[in-house]
Design a protein around this motif. Structure first.
Motif, PDB file in Angstrom:
ATOM      1  N   GLY A   6     -27.953 -32.875  21.313  1.00  0.00           N
ATOM      2  CA  GLY A   6     -26.873 -31.886  21.366  1.00  0.00           C
ATOM      3  C   GLY A   6     -27.408 -30.472  21.393  1.00  0.00           C
ATOM      4  O   GLY A   6     -26.889 -29.608  22.105  1.00  0.00           O
ATOM      5  N   GLN A   7     -28.455 -30.213  20.615  1.00  0.00           N
ATOM      6  CA  GLN A   7     -29.083 -28.887  20.610  1.00  0.00           C
ATOM      7  C   GLN A   7     -29.712 -28.584  21.961  1.00  0.00           C
ATOM      8  O   GLN A   7     -29.578 -27.481  22.487  1.00  0.00           O
TER       9      GLN A   7
ATOM     10  N   LYS B 269     -27.335 -27.494  24.704  1.00  0.00           N
ATOM     11  CA  LYS B 269     -26.848 -26.114  24.609  1.00  0.00           C
ATOM     12  C   LYS B 269     -27.429 -25.248  25.728  1.00  0.00           C
ATOM     13  O   LYS B 269     -26.744 -24.371  26.263  1.00  0.00           O
TER      14      LYS B 269
ATOM     15  N   TYR C 171     -24.518 -36.177  21.386  1.00  0.00           N
ATOM     16  CA  TYR C 171     -24.619 -34.760  21.036  1.00  0.00           C
ATOM     17  C   TYR C 171     -24.380 -34.502  19.549  1.00  0.00           C
ATOM     18  O   TYR C 171     -24.848 -33.496  19.012  1.00  0.00           O
ATOM     19  N   ILE C 172     -23.623 -35.386  18.915  1.00  0.00           N
ATOM     20  CA  ILE C 172     -23.334 -35.251  17.485  1.00  0.00           C
ATOM     21  C   ILE C 172     -23.436 -36.613  16.817  1.00  0.00           C
ATOM     22  O   ILE C 172     -23.440 -37.646  17.500  1.00  0.00           O
TER      23      ILE C 172
ATOM     24  N   MET D 135     -18.126 -28.185  20.736  1.00  0.00           N
ATOM     25  CA  MET D 135     -19.588 -28.050  20.696  1.00  0.00           C
ATOM     26  C   MET D 135     -19.996 -26.626  20.325  1.00  0.00           C
ATOM     27  O   MET D 135     -20.981 -26.439  19.613  1.00  0.00           O
TER      28      MET D 135
ATOM     29  N   LEU E 247     -24.900 -31.869  14.395  1.00  0.00           N
ATOM     30  CA  LEU E 247     -25.561 -31.686  15.681  1.00  0.00           C
ATOM     31  C   LEU E 247     -26.825 -32.532  15.742  1.00  0.00           C
ATOM     32  O   LEU E 247     -27.593 -32.578  14.780  1.00  0.00           O
TER      33      LEU E 247
ATOM     34  N   LYS F 153     -24.070 -26.268  12.930  1.00  0.00           N
ATOM     35  CA  LYS F 153     -25.049 -27.380  12.818  1.00  0.00           C
ATOM     36  C   LYS F 153     -24.447 -28.611  12.153  1.00  0.00           C
ATOM     37  O   LYS F 153     -24.656 -29.717  12.598  1.00  0.00           O
TER      38      LYS F 153
ATOM     39  N   TRP G  80     -22.596 -26.090  17.458  1.00  0.00           N
ATOM     40  CA  TRP G  80     -23.864 -25.374  17.688  1.00  0.00           C
ATOM     41  C   TRP G  80     -24.041 -24.258  16.661  1.00  0.00           C
ATOM     42  O   TRP G  80     -25.129 -24.012  16.179  1.00  0.00           O
TER      43      TRP G  80
END
Length: 157
Positions: free
Chosen positions: A112-113, A116, A91-92, A54, A108, A61, A58
């Motif tokens: 998922g963002q 973070k 998340y993805i 991740m 992403l 992207k 992140w």
């Protein structure tokens, strides 16, 4: 054989002593560090491999699975189940490249963002964990240590 030192039997046996090995403290330290991350990541529902995956996603992207594996030093057999799990969490997303359908990319998602923010506490939790054990490194020490480790990684690829 002038100038070449032939190892004695004792020297050969010494080479098999655990404390003479570079690999062992690296291996043991890696296991201990990953274990230290475990409670912080478990609270978030992540494994260490999912966490580092991740981190890259992140940052990038969107990234090809091949490039992701190169960055993380993971083969597709290890990475694919990790990506499937992260995708099941939302998340993805994985999809085939529009340029080359042989290429699978990970992208992403909004979820998922948003995740973070929760995960952003982990580095500070680890810093505190290490500090409680009197493992306080300066930024220069960390940079130098990582440099040596990456030098090894670069030559072992």
């Amino acid at each position: 054989m002038k100038g070449i030192h032939m190892a004695t039997e004792n020297e050969k046996e010494d080479l098999l002593l655990l404390d003479k090995q570079l690999c062992f403290p690296l291996y043991a330290c890696a296991r201990k560090i990953v274990a230290a991350y475990h409670p912080f990541l478990k609270a978030l529902g992540l494994t260490y491999t999912q966490y580092v995956t991740m981190m890259v996603i992140w940052e990038k992207k969107e990234i090809s699975v091949h490039e992701l594996g190169d960055i993380l030093y993971l083969d597709s057999g290890t990475l694919t189940p990790v990506l499937k799990k992260l995708e099941s969490f939302g998340y993805i997303e994985r999809h085939r490249s529009t340029i080359d359908e042989r290429v699978v990319e990970a992208r992403l998602t909004e979820k998922g963002q948003a995740f973070k923010e929760e995960v952003s506490k982990v580095p500070e939790q680890m810093r505190c964990y290490l500090s409680e054990r009197n493992l306080n490194f300066t930024p220069d020490e960390i940079t130098a240590f990582k440099g040596e480790l990456y030098k090894m990684l670069d030559h072992l690829v």
